[in-house]
Design a protein around this motif. Structure first.
Motif, short mmCIF file in Angstrom:
data_model
loop_
_atom_site.label_atom_id
_atom_site.label_comp_id
_atom_site.label_asym_id
_atom_site.label_seq_id
_atom_site.Cartn_x
_atom_site.Cartn_y
_atom_site.Cartn_z
N ALA A 86 0.84 -1.21 0.00
CA ALA A 86 0.00 0.00 0.00
C ALA A 86 0.87 1.26 0.00
N ALA A 87 1.95 1.25 0.78
CA ALA A 87 2.85 2.40 0.81
C ALA A 87 3.56 2.59 -0.53
N ALA A 88 4.03 1.49 -1.14
CA ALA A 88 4.69 1.57 -2.44
C ALA A 88 3.72 2.06 -3.51
N GLU A 89 2.49 1.56 -3.47
CA GLU A 89 1.48 1.97 -4.45
C GLU A 89 1.13 3.45 -4.29
N ALA A 90 1.04 3.93 -3.05
CA ALA A 90 0.74 5.34 -2.81
C ALA A 90 1.86 6.22 -3.38
N GLU A 91 3.11 5.82 -3.14
CA GLU A 91 4.23 6.58 -3.70
C GLU A 91 4.21 6.51 -5.23
N ALA A 92 3.90 5.35 -5.78
CA ALA A 92 3.83 5.21 -7.23
C ALA A 92 2.76 6.14 -7.81
N ARG A 93 1.62 6.24 -7.15
CA ARG A 93 0.57 7.16 -7.61
C ARG A 93 1.09 8.60 -7.58
N ARG A 94 1.81 8.97 -6.51
CA ARG A 94 2.37 10.32 -6.42
C ARG A 94 3.34 10.58 -7.58
N ARG A 95 3.97 9.51 -8.05
CA ARG A 95 4.92 9.63 -9.18
C ARG A 95 4.21 9.57 -10.53
#
Length: 145
Positions: A86-95
Motif C-alpha cells: 500500500a505504501a509503495a502503491e501510494a508513492e507510485a501514484r504520487r509519481r
C-alpha cells in the motif's frame, strides 16, 4: 560476422553491463520516450533499527515494478506485505503511475498479493522446478496530484 567475437561469461565486467544498460535505455528513449525510472524502496524496521521487511523496486513508464518483497520469518502473518505494498502503491501514484506488477513462485505470496488486489496475467510452469511463477498486475487508478 567474422569480424565479431562472441563471449559468454558468468563474470561480466560492470562496465560491460553498463554499456548494455545505457545503450538499451538510449534506444528505448528514442523509441517510446524516457522511462523516468526511479528506484523505490519501502522498509520496515524493528525497535533496534534492523530491517525486518522490505520492498525493492522501481517506477518507470507509469508503472510500479515490485522486484523484491521480503518479510522476516518471525514477522510473517502480520500483514506487513499488504502494508508495504500500500505504501509503495501510494508513492507510485504520487509519481504518476497507473499500474503495478509483481511476480512470485511462492504460493503463500501469491495469495497475499491477490488479497491486496493483484490479478494474474501470466504463468510459467516449472520455474523453478516444481513451482509455477505467476505474474500479477494491479490497476492503481488515477495518479495522485
Amino acid at each position: 560476422m567474422s569480424d565479431l567475437t562472441l563471449e559468454v561469461t558468468d563474470a561480466p565486467e560492470p562496465e560491460d553491463i553498463d554499456v548494455i544498460g545505457r545503450s538499451l535505455t538510449a534506444f528505448n528513449d528514442g523509441d517510446v520516450g524516457p522511462s523516468e525510472r526511479r528506484p523505490l524502496a519501502v522498509l520496515m524496521r524493528d525497535e533496534a533499527g534492523a530491517i525486518v521487511a522490505g520492498i525493492s523496486g522501481y517506477t518507470a513508464w507509469g508503472w510500479l515494478y515490485v522486484q523484491w518483497l521480503w518479510v522476516a520469518e518471525n514477522q510473517r502473518g502480520r500483514r506487513l506485505a499488504a502494508t508495504m505494498l500500500a505504501a509503495a502503491e501510494a508513492e507510485a501514484r504520487r509519481r504518476g503511475c497507473h499500474g503495478a506488477y509483481i511476480d512470485t513462485f511462492n504460493p503463500h505470496a501469491l495469495q497475499a498479493y491477490q488479497r491486496t488486489g493483484y490479478e494474474p496475467f501470466g504463468r510459467l510452469s516449472n520455474f523453478p522446478p516444481g513451482r509455477t511463477r505467476t505474474f500479477l498486475h494491479k490497476v492503481l487508478g488515477t495518479p495522485a496530484p
